[in-house]
Design a protein around this motif. Structure first.
Motif, PDB file in Angstrom:
ATOM      1  N   ALA A   1       2.193  -1.840 -13.036  1.00 24.42           N
ATOM      2  CA  ALA A   1       1.183  -1.835 -14.099  1.00 24.42           C
ATOM      3  C   ALA A   1      -0.078  -1.189 -13.513  1.00 24.42           C
ATOM      4  CB  ALA A   1       0.907  -3.259 -14.570  1.00 24.42           C
ATOM      5  N   PRO A   2      -1.052  -0.831 -14.356  1.00 23.17           N
ATOM      6  CA  PRO A   2      -2.214  -0.086 -13.839  1.00 23.17           C
ATOM      7  C   PRO A   2      -3.125  -0.890 -12.910  1.00 23.17           C
ATOM      8  CG  PRO A   2      -2.508  -0.612 -16.149  1.00 23.17           C
ATOM      9  CD  PRO A   2      -1.110  -1.007 -15.803  1.00 23.17           C
ATOM     10  N   GLY A   3      -4.177  -0.235 -12.421  1.00 23.14           N
ATOM     11  CA  GLY A   3      -5.088  -0.826 -11.438  1.00 23.14           C
ATOM     12  C   GLY A   3      -5.579  -2.213 -11.797  1.00 23.14           C
ATOM     13  N   SER A   4      -5.835  -2.447 -13.062  1.00 23.29           N
ATOM     14  CA  SER A   4      -6.322  -3.761 -13.494  1.00 23.29           C
ATOM     15  C   SER A   4      -5.324  -4.858 -13.143  1.00 23.29           C
ATOM     16  CB  SER A   4      -6.550  -3.777 -15.008  1.00 23.29           C
ATOM     17  OG  SER A   4      -7.439  -2.747 -15.363  1.00 23.29           O
ATOM     18  N   ALA A   5      -4.032  -4.525 -13.151  1.00 22.37           N
ATOM     19  CA  ALA A   5      -3.006  -5.509 -12.797  1.00 22.37           C
ATOM     20  C   ALA A   5      -3.007  -5.767 -11.294  1.00 22.37           C
ATOM     21  CB  ALA A   5      -1.638  -5.035 -13.259  1.00 22.37           C
TER      22      ALA A   5
ATOM     23  N   VAL B   1     -19.405  -2.021 -13.335  1.00 23.96           N
ATOM     24  CA  VAL B   1     -18.435  -2.580 -14.279  1.00 23.96           C
ATOM     25  C   VAL B   1     -17.336  -3.376 -13.584  1.00 23.96           C
ATOM     26  CG1 VAL B   1     -16.526  -1.935 -15.820  1.00 23.96           C
ATOM     27  CG2 VAL B   1     -18.766  -0.848 -16.079  1.00 23.96           C
ATOM     28  N   PHE B   2     -16.806  -2.839 -12.475  1.00 21.30           N
ATOM     29  CA  PHE B   2     -15.588  -3.431 -11.941  1.00 21.30           C
ATOM     30  C   PHE B   2     -15.846  -4.736 -11.192  1.00 21.30           C
ATOM     31  CE2 PHE B   2     -14.485   0.884 -13.071  1.00 21.30           C
ATOM     32  CZ  PHE B   2     -13.407   0.622 -13.904  1.00 21.30           C
ATOM     33  N   GLY B   3     -17.051  -4.901 -10.644  1.00 19.06           N
ATOM     34  CA  GLY B   3     -17.429  -6.188 -10.069  1.00 19.06           C
ATOM     35  C   GLY B   3     -17.456  -7.278 -11.138  1.00 19.06           C
TER      36      GLY B   3
ATOM     37  N   GLU C   1     -17.396   2.207  -6.605  1.00 14.92           N
ATOM     38  CA  GLU C   1     -17.707   1.788  -7.989  1.00 14.92           C
ATOM     39  C   GLU C   1     -17.636   3.014  -8.899  1.00 14.92           C
ATOM     40  OE1 GLU C   1     -18.081   0.274 -10.692  1.00 14.92           O
ATOM     41  OE2 GLU C   1     -18.141  -1.809 -10.042  1.00 14.92           O
ATOM     42  N   THR C   2     -16.561   3.120  -9.624  1.00  9.91           N
ATOM     43  CA  THR C   2     -16.333   4.281 -10.482  1.00  9.91           C
ATOM     44  C   THR C   2     -17.341   4.348 -11.626  1.00  9.91           C
ATOM     45  OG1 THR C   2     -14.052   3.696 -10.033  1.00  9.91           O
ATOM     46  CG2 THR C   2     -14.400   5.567 -11.471  1.00  9.91           C
ATOM     47  N   SER C   3     -17.925   3.215 -11.979  1.00 10.55           N
ATOM     48  CA  SER C   3     -18.876   3.224 -13.095  1.00 10.55           C
ATOM     49  C   SER C   3     -20.227   3.821 -12.701  1.00 10.55           C
ATOM     50  CB  SER C   3     -19.076   1.808 -13.639  1.00 10.55           C
ATOM     51  OG  SER C   3     -19.615   0.958 -12.656  1.00 10.55           O
TER      52      SER C   3
ATOM     53  N   VAL D   1     -10.671  -6.132  -1.446  1.00 10.34           N
ATOM     54  CA  VAL D   1     -11.319  -4.845  -1.677  1.00 10.34           C
ATOM     55  C   VAL D   1     -10.659  -4.090  -2.832  1.00 10.34           C
ATOM     56  CG1 VAL D   1     -11.942  -2.627  -0.632  1.00 10.34           C
ATOM     57  CG2 VAL D   1     -11.955  -4.710   0.765  1.00 10.34           C
ATOM     58  N   ASP D   2     -11.466  -3.702  -3.819  1.00  9.81           N
ATOM     59  CA  ASP D   2     -11.009  -2.798  -4.878  1.00  9.81           C
ATOM     60  C   ASP D   2     -11.103  -1.382  -4.330  1.00  9.81           C
ATOM     61  OD1 ASP D   2     -11.253  -0.842  -6.978  1.00  9.81           O
ATOM     62  OD2 ASP D   2     -11.522  -2.464  -8.418  1.00  9.81           O
ATOM     63  N   ALA D   3      -9.927  -0.778  -4.112  1.00  9.66           N
ATOM     64  CA  ALA D   3      -9.875   0.595  -3.591  1.00  9.66           C
ATOM     65  C   ALA D   3      -9.233   1.526  -4.627  1.00  9.66           C
ATOM     66  CB  ALA D   3      -9.108   0.633  -2.273  1.00  9.66           C
ATOM     67  N   VAL D   4      -9.410   1.186  -5.908  1.00  8.91           N
ATOM     68  CA  VAL D   4      -8.744   1.970  -6.957  1.00  8.91           C
ATOM     69  C   VAL D   4      -9.196   3.421  -6.884  1.00  8.91           C
ATOM     70  CG1 VAL D   4      -8.386   2.267  -9.440  1.00  8.91           C
ATOM     71  CG2 VAL D   4      -8.375  -0.028  -8.458  1.00  8.91           C
ATOM     72  N   THR D   5     -10.498   3.642  -6.799  1.00  8.80           N
ATOM     73  CA  THR D   5     -11.005   5.014  -6.747  1.00  8.80           C
ATOM     74  C   THR D   5     -11.189   5.507  -5.314  1.00  8.80           C
ATOM     75  OG1 THR D   5     -11.986   5.091  -8.932  1.00  8.80           O
ATOM     76  CG2 THR D   5     -13.088   6.398  -7.277  1.00  8.80           C
ATOM     77  N   SER D   6     -11.329   4.608  -4.357  1.00  7.19           N
ATOM     78  CA  SER D   6     -11.603   5.086  -2.990  1.00  7.19           C
ATOM     79  C   SER D   6     -10.369   5.654  -2.304  1.00  7.19           C
ATOM     80  CB  SER D   6     -12.237   3.980  -2.136  1.00  7.19           C
ATOM     81  OG  SER D   6     -11.459   2.814  -2.105  1.00  7.19           O
TER      82      SER D   6
ATOM     83  N   SER E   1      -2.683   4.462  -9.431  1.00  5.01           N
ATOM     84  CA  SER E   1      -1.946   5.711  -9.236  1.00  5.01           C
ATOM     85  C   SER E   1      -2.683   6.933  -9.766  1.00  5.01           C
ATOM     86  CB  SER E   1      -0.569   5.607  -9.908  1.00  5.01           C
ATOM     87  OG  SER E   1      -0.690   5.150 -11.241  1.00  5.01           O
ATOM     88  N   GLN E   2      -3.592   6.740 -10.739  1.00  2.00           N
ATOM     89  CA  GLN E   2      -4.098   7.885 -11.503  1.00  2.00           C
ATOM     90  C   GLN E   2      -5.451   8.398 -11.051  1.00  2.00           C
ATOM     91  OE1 GLN E   2      -4.491   4.785 -12.243  1.00  2.00           O
ATOM     92  NE2 GLN E   2      -5.877   4.359 -13.922  1.00  2.00           N
ATOM     93  N   LYS E   3      -5.974   7.902  -9.939  1.00  2.00           N
ATOM     94  CA  LYS E   3      -7.270   8.395  -9.486  1.00  2.00           C
ATOM     95  C   LYS E   3      -6.997   9.434  -8.393  1.00  2.00           C
ATOM     96  CE  LYS E   3      -9.178   4.959 -12.095  1.00  2.00           C
ATOM     97  NZ  LYS E   3     -10.278   4.080 -12.408  1.00  2.00           N
ATOM     98  N   CYS E   4      -7.324   9.163  -7.127  1.00  2.00           N
ATOM     99  CA  CYS E   4      -7.170  10.228  -6.129  1.00  2.00           C
ATOM    100  C   CYS E   4      -5.717  10.453  -5.701  1.00  2.00           C
ATOM    101  CB  CYS E   4      -8.073   9.969  -4.943  1.00  2.00           C
ATOM    102  SG  CYS E   4      -9.823   9.997  -5.401  1.00  2.00           S
TER     103      CYS E   4
HETATM  104  C1  LIG Z   1     -10.015   2.578 -12.807  1.00  3.16           C
HETATM  105  C2  LIG Z   1     -10.474   1.398 -12.029  1.00  3.16           C
HETATM  106  C3  LIG Z   1      -9.898   0.125 -12.170  1.00  3.16           C
HETATM  107  C4  LIG Z   1      -8.874  -0.197 -13.209  1.00  3.16           C
HETATM  108  O1  LIG Z   1      -7.736   0.576 -13.127  1.00  3.16           O
HETATM  109  P1  LIG Z   1      -6.829   0.801 -14.437  1.00  3.16           P
HETATM  110  O2  LIG Z   1      -5.710   1.634 -13.907  1.00  3.16           O
HETATM  111  O3  LIG Z   1      -7.691   1.485 -15.438  1.00  3.16           O
HETATM  112  O4  LIG Z   1      -6.384  -0.523 -14.918  1.00  3.16           O
HETATM  113  C5  LIG Z   1     -10.339  -0.888 -11.336  1.00  3.16           C
HETATM  114  N1  LIG Z   1     -11.318  -0.687 -10.431  1.00  3.16           N
HETATM  115  C6  LIG Z   1     -11.907   0.515 -10.284  1.00  3.16           C
HETATM  116  C7  LIG Z   1     -12.980   0.692  -9.253  1.00  3.16           C
HETATM  117  C8  LIG Z   1     -11.514   1.586 -11.078  1.00  3.16           C
HETATM  118  O5  LIG Z   1     -12.113   2.771 -10.935  1.00  3.16           O
END
Ligand SMILES: *Cc1c(COP(=O)(O)O)cnc(C)c1O
Length: 393
Positions: free
Chosen positions: A67-71, A94-96, A145-147, A170-175, A195-198
């Motif tokens: 599932a996506p990053g939020s999961a 936003v993500f904090g 922080e992507t926001s 650690v949230d490393a979704v975008t890093s 999967s969909q960022k870098c």
């Molecule tokens: C995009 C993002 C998420 C959430 O990922 P989704 O795939 O949209 O669920 C969480 N944290 C950060 C920092 C993001 O940029």
């Protein structure tokens, strides 16, 4: 009759999804096989070791959540927290805020360390809060922080947590892949990405990794994980090693072909080369933007190369410019969120989309869109400025 869906041609330079490498799309179109097929089990093993490479970790519990990053975010919190626990959450975008929401939905208490949107997490504040709450179970923060386009000092923050015996999340979704993420070297206990960022893959998967300390925490829980689907105790039986593998849920087989290909592409390039590439194109983009008379929202020492927050000039209409970029140039950039809505644009340079052609294309398109709204920008300078940076590379 409904017609088949053919998406318009776009260049994705927003906060994600980013342009998917065609090699990955090709991989995803290969024939589906059973998710317990011996060949598929081999693919899963390769994905695990490639993810260990990407996260720079030896953690055995390293796998993609289906599932996506939020999961991935939710998986970390529901597994590590129990009702009545306390968690320190850093909030500078936003993500904090979403992390705090997750903590509370686990029945735990969130102690929030607040920083301005556009500023990194302040380690001094974190140190003070850690000292005041030695009973906290974990410290959670967003690396990139992507926001807002801000990088926080993950190494320092994870070290502060380790010193107090508190788990670091650690949230490393975008890093991940865009800047250094050193899971083991920095002593990170739980990390998740997307999967969909870098990684430039299609959206829908969230790589996660848990340290042995974090696994120990999960195994010694008094209560069941509130989510059946995200319970790592159960997922380990499917993604674990050896013959014990048993059905938990049907893995997204073709999506995992895509992730495998994305990780192969990353291994071919090398992590250091990928980080350097993100830095170079970011610098060229900034040279071009500044030559146009635009400014960035974030101080140079904590800017993310993969997510550039550009201040919208006085009097320029945010939505109109983005609409014209999409309509006339097929270019998607991101809007501001929350307190930064209408104040910034977010230009992503993520993974496969981070290249010279996109930098020059984005500068030219933005100049055109701004000029047509009558904004007072300097015309005809941006491309030369970006080329100037490339000439010094
Ligand atoms: C995009 C993002 C998420 C959430 O990922 P989704 O795939 O949209 O669920 C969480 N944290 C950060 C920092 C993001 O940029």
């Amino acid at each position: 009759m409904m017609q088949p869906f053919h998406p318009p041609q776009r260049t994705l330079m927003g906060p994600g999804p980013s342009d998917v490498n065609p090699r990955i799309l090709q991989a995803m179109s290969r024939p589906t096989i059973g998710h317990l097929d011996p060949s598929f089990i081999q693919l899963m093993d390769e994905i695990k070791s490639l993810l260990q490479f990407a996260f720079k970790t030896a953690n055995a519990l390293t796998l993609p959540v289906s599932a996506p990053g939020s999961a991935g975010m939710e998986a970390v919190f529901v597994n590590l927290l129990e009702p009545g626990d306390k968690a320190i959450v850093c909030q500078n975008g936003v993500f904090g805020s979403r992390m705090k929401e997750n903590v509370e939905r686990c029945g735990a208490t969130a102690v929030v360390v607040q920083d301005q949107w556009g500023e990194p997490v302040d380690p001094a504040k974190v140190e003070k809060v850690l000292a005041e709450h030695p009973d906290a179970r974990l410290l959670a923060f967003v690396h990139a922080e992507t926001s807002t386009g801000v990088r926080s000092d993950a190494q320092t923050l994870a070290a502060l947590a380790a010193r107090q015996g508190v788990l670091s999340v650690v949230d490393a979704v975008t890093s991940l892949v865009g800047i250094a993420v050193e899971t083991d070297l920095w002593g990170i206990d739980a990390v998740y990405s997307g999967s969909q960022k870098c990684l430039s893959c299609a959206p829908g998967l969230s790589p996660v990794s848990f340290s042995p300390r974090a696994v120990e925490r999960i195994r010694s829980r008094r209560t069941k994980v509130q989510s059946w689907f995200l319970d790592m105790n159960l997922i380990m039986d499917y993604w674990g090693s050896g013959a014990r593998r048993s059905y938990h849920h049907t893995a997204p087989v073709n999506a995992l072909y895509g992730l495998h290909e994305a990780l192969c592409i990353l291994a071919e390039e090398g992590l250091d080369a990928a980080w350097q590439r993100h830095r170079l194109h970011h610098e060229a983009l900034v040279c071009g933007l500044e030559a146009m008379g635009l400014a960035l929202h974030v101080a140079p020492d904590c800017r993310l190369p993969q997510l550039n927050a550009v201040i919208i000039p006085e009097g320029v209409e945010d939505a109109g410019v983005r609409a014209s970029l999409l309509r006339d140039h097929g270019l998607e950039i991101g809007a501001g969120l929350g307190v930064l809505a209408g104040k910034i644009w977010r230009i992503g340079l993520m993974g496969h989309a981070c290249n010279t052609r996109n930098v020059l294309f984005c500068l030219a398109a933005l100049e055109d869109a701004l000029a047509r709204t009558g904004a007072s920008i300097l015309r005809g300078q941006a491309l030369a400025a970006a080329h100037g940076r490339y000439a010094r590379a």
